[in-house]
Design a protein around this motif. Structure first.
Motif, PDB file in Angstrom:
ATOM      1  N   TYR A  63     -12.135 -32.702  38.269  1.00 29.53           N
ATOM      2  CA  TYR A  63     -12.037 -31.804  37.113  1.00 29.53           C
ATOM      3  C   TYR A  63     -12.669 -32.379  35.848  1.00 29.53           C
ATOM      4  O   TYR A  63     -13.250 -31.638  35.046  1.00 29.53           O
ATOM      5  N   ILE A  64     -12.600 -33.698  35.657  1.00 32.31           N
ATOM      6  CA  ILE A  64     -13.231 -34.288  34.471  1.00 32.31           C
ATOM      7  C   ILE A  64     -14.759 -34.208  34.548  1.00 32.31           C
ATOM      8  O   ILE A  64     -15.409 -33.729  33.598  1.00 32.31           O
ATOM      9  N   PRO A  65     -15.409 -34.656  35.644  1.00 38.77           N
ATOM     10  CA  PRO A  65     -16.868 -34.507  35.723  1.00 38.77           C
ATOM     11  C   PRO A  65     -17.337 -33.062  35.603  1.00 38.77           C
ATOM     12  O   PRO A  65     -18.360 -32.780  34.959  1.00 38.77           O
ATOM     13  N   ILE A  66     -16.580 -32.133  36.203  1.00 39.64           N
ATOM     14  CA  ILE A  66     -17.002 -30.727  36.166  1.00 39.64           C
ATOM     15  C   ILE A  66     -16.916 -30.176  34.748  1.00 39.64           C
ATOM     16  O   ILE A  66     -17.860 -29.545  34.247  1.00 39.64           O
ATOM     17  N   THR A  67     -15.794 -30.402  34.089  1.00 41.64           N
ATOM     18  CA  THR A  67     -15.644 -29.874  32.724  1.00 41.64           C
ATOM     19  C   THR A  67     -16.596 -30.564  31.756  1.00 41.64           C
ATOM     20  O   THR A  67     -17.107 -29.923  30.828  1.00 41.64           O
ATOM     21  N   ASN A  68     -16.866 -31.840  31.967  1.00 44.72           N
ATOM     22  CA  ASN A  68     -17.847 -32.521  31.119  1.00 44.72           C
ATOM     23  C   ASN A  68     -19.245 -31.935  31.316  1.00 44.72           C
ATOM     24  O   ASN A  68     -20.012 -31.770  30.362  1.00 44.72           O
ATOM     25  N   ALA A  69     -19.571 -31.624  32.560  1.00 43.42           N
ATOM     26  CA  ALA A  69     -20.882 -31.035  32.840  1.00 43.42           C
ATOM     27  C   ALA A  69     -21.013 -29.650  32.213  1.00 43.42           C
ATOM     28  O   ALA A  69     -22.126 -29.221  31.867  1.00 43.42           O
ATOM     29  N   LEU A  70     -19.893 -28.964  32.048  1.00 45.18           N
ATOM     30  CA  LEU A  70     -19.907 -27.631  31.439  1.00 45.18           C
ATOM     31  C   LEU A  70     -19.861 -27.685  29.913  1.00 45.18           C
ATOM     32  O   LEU A  70     -19.892 -26.639  29.263  1.00 45.18           O
TER      33      LEU A  70
END
Length: 369
Positions: free
Chosen positions: A83-90
């Motif tokens: 969830y952290i990598p995904i939200t950071n990428a967004l």
């Protein structure tokens, strides 16, 4: 509950950005209660009850319970990692979190609808009982008159205390007992091994021994591992090697706990002539939530008794003793208590005969007089 699930997941992340701290806290508290205490409970109780309605076979119920536990664990692990990598990428802002939540909410809705349409009730309530609701107090009395259900209520409560202690005590142990909080990463990686082994082994063990005996054998493994850790509480090898056995010992109850609860419904129907699927699962779920609450709170209670100070550069001996209690001592006592309770759960040996007698009763009631 598919639509309420969609709404509840998204609203968790719609905290008003410009509001006061108190308003933000109130919003977060309210949406968490909505998502976990209301919506999740409204899903979990009937979802757990479907184990009963899908089949009378303990083996088939066990396969379903194992599959549910495996996928639940894997999805939880994927989310916690991603969830952290995904939200950071967004973009890493609130909009990114709302986008992530929306995507997950859509997947949740698809999963719930798929589970609904793919699972007809093959073991429906008898026609004579479908419109014969049991009064609440009478239903509670019947549950507590079902000794196997009482055993499982206590076992699931204790199991959830261990889960809460295990998830919350590790950081204190590696920081203040082993002296290196960076060991949490190693602990997490090594901790996956007993989980994988446990889920791989529980199916064949259940087929060979039955669900209750599988749980008992696993608990003995956990007790043995805990005893080694009692002798060597300051050794990393004891934590990694024998702490893994404690983790392994909790996998079977995670996988087949719901099966054992639903089998008590069959016993209650045989003994009292009344089927209590929803109430048995709801009350058991409530007991599990109480266990989680007690486990989480007891970390703070025990640390406070040991005069733990999170801001201090060093901890007194009393605080280190408190950490050893929540990491080793209390879980050991709970594992022993769970094993003692499961010794009285001999329903597996009687289950086949009980199902046969219920079937004969049903056929007798349907035959012309």
């Amino acid at each position: 509950m598919a639509l309420p699930t969609f709404i509840a997941i998204i609203t968790l992340f719609l905290v008003p950005a410009g509001a006061s701290a108190g308003t933000k806290f109130g919003f977060a508290l309210g949406t968490n209660i909505l998502a976990s205490a209301i919506v999740y409970t409204a899903i979990a109780v009937p979802f757990g009850s479907m184990l009963f309605y899908a089949t009378r076979s303990t083996e088939e119920r066990s396969k379903m319970g194992i599959t549910r536990a495996v996928f639940g664990y894997v999805i939880g692990m994927v989310l916690s990692i991603g969830y952290i990598p995904i939200t950071n990428a967004l973009g890493g802002d609130q909009r990114a979190w709302v986008m992530f939540a929306t995507g997950f909410a859509v997947l949740a809705v698809i999963g719930l609808l798929a589970a609904f349409f793919a699972n007809p009730e093959r073991n429906p309530d008898p026609p004579s009982t479908r419109n014969n609701a049991i009064p609440f107090l009478e239903s509670i009395g019947l549950l507590f008159g079902n000794r196997y259900w009482v055993i499982m209520l206590l076992v699931m409560l204790l199991a959830n205390i261990i889960y809460a202690l295990s998830s919350g005590s590790g950081i204190y142990y590696v920081k203040w007992v082993l002296g290196d909080e960076d060991l949490m990463a190693l602990l997490g990686a090594v901790g996956l091994i007993p989980v994988v082994v446990g889920f791989a082994a529980v199916g064949p063990l259940v087929k060979r021994l039955g669900p209750a005996k599988t749980v008992r054998v696993a608990l003995l493994v956990g007790i043995a591992g805990s005893l080694v850790r009692v002798v060597f509480p300051y050794e990393l090898w004891a934590l990694l090697g024998f702490g893994a056995l404690v983790t392994l010992s909790t996998i079977p109850i995670m996988a087949v706990g719901g099966v054992l609860v639903n089998n008590t419904v069959t016993y209650g129907e045989w003994k009292f002539g009344k089927r209590q699927v929803g109430m048995a699962n709801a009350a058991s779920s409530f007991g599990a939530k109480v266990g989680t609450g007690i486990g989480s709170a007891s970390i703070g209670w025990i640390l406070a008794l040991g005069h733990y100070d999170g801001a201090a550069a060093a901890q007194p001996d009393s605080a280190v003793t408190a950490i050893l209690l929540i990491s080793i001592g209390v879980p050991l006592a709970i594992l022993i208590g769970m094993y003692a309770l499961m010794r009285f759960y001999d329903l597996d040996d009687r289950y086949g005969q009980i199902v046969q007698e219920l079937q004969e009763r049903a056929e007798s009631s349907q035959s012309p007089s």
